[in-house]
Enzyme design. Structure first.
Site, PDB file in Angstrom:
ATOM      1  N   ASN A  92      43.762  38.066  37.163  1.00 49.13           N
ATOM      2  CA  ASN A  92      42.980  39.167  37.717  1.00 49.13           C
ATOM      3  C   ASN A  92      42.768  39.080  39.221  1.00 49.13           C
ATOM      4  OD1 ASN A  92      42.629  40.122  35.051  1.00 49.13           O
ATOM      5  ND2 ASN A  92      40.820  38.841  34.776  1.00 49.13           N
ATOM      6  N   SER A 143      43.002  39.808  30.413  1.00 49.05           N
ATOM      7  CA  SER A 143      42.609  39.192  29.148  1.00 49.05           C
ATOM      8  C   SER A 143      42.544  40.221  28.033  1.00 49.05           C
ATOM      9  CB  SER A 143      41.241  38.518  29.292  1.00 49.05           C
ATOM     10  OG  SER A 143      41.318  37.339  30.022  1.00 49.05           O
TER      11      SER A 143
END
Length: 220
Positions: free
Chosen positions: A153, A214
């Site tokens: 991320n 995720s």
């Protein structure tokens, strides 16, 4: 959830029998195996973060969220997963803060190979790898475990183990099929999947919307 529709999961259910009999190791923070949506699909697990036999129940929430996207059943309530008849195994390698060590993560990967998992979902990663982690990925490949890992991320380079050739690295998309601003990217990315405002199960029997690679990974 919008992600389930976007990947057209239902079109594959008839051909793949909704994932029945497929063993999926969720290598994460554990799973809330008492969650009403998950208690019938979670069939086992192991805690790599403890040497005293501590339970592998999720004390963070991340692993439970991932698990709902994978296999929340068709029960007319809550959410439905992409493979609602798959069997889930909670492999706890991260603590209540969502952090962990290379040794615990690698031990969880080894457990997946030893226990003959079909798929391992690794919605986690590190900015750098090491020889032991690379060897664990290779062991999964040789052991027949399909490793699906989050790209990361940071908006920059792909994290490890996703960056290794033996892993399927997943970046995140939004509802407009655009790469999410936060999603890591690069030549190591194999697939793009829904990862923004994904509704799924959460610890304590609830539900929550989360964003991240995720959340994209379990769609794959």
């Amino acid at each position: 959830p919008w992600g389930l529709q976007r990947v057209n999961a239902q079109a594959g259910w008839a051909r793949a029998n909704r994932g029945k009999g497929v063993k999926v190791a969720v290598i994460d923070t554990g799973i809330d195996y008492n969650h009403p949506e998950l208690k019938r699909v979670v069939v086992g697990g192991w805690n790599a973060t403890s040497s005293n036999g501590a339970a592998w129940k999720d004390d963070h929430g991340h692993g439970t969220h991932v698990s709902g996207t994978i296999a929340a059943p068709e029960n007319g309530a809550g959410v439905v997963g992409v493979a609602p008849r798959a069997w889930l195994y909670g492999v706890k390698v991260l603590n209540a803060n969502g952090s962990g060590t290379f040794s615990a993560v690698i031990a969880g990967m080894e457990w997946a190979v030893t226990n003959k998992m079909h798929v391992a979902n690794m919605s986690l990663g590190a900015y750098k790898g090491n020889p032991s982690l690379a060897a664990a990925v290779e062991a999964m490949v040789k052991g027949g475990v399909t490793l699906v890992a989050a790209a990361g991320n940071s908006g920059a380079a792909v994290n490890f183990p996703g960056a290794y050739p033996g892993a399927i690295a997943v970046a995140a998309s939004d509802v407009n099929d655009k790469v999410a601003r936060f999603s890591s990217r690069g030549p190591e990315v194999d697939l793009l999947a829904p990862g923004v405002d994904v509704l799924s199960t959460f610890k304590g029997g609830g539900y929550r919307k989360l964003s991240g690679t995720s959340m994209a990974t379990p769609h794959v």
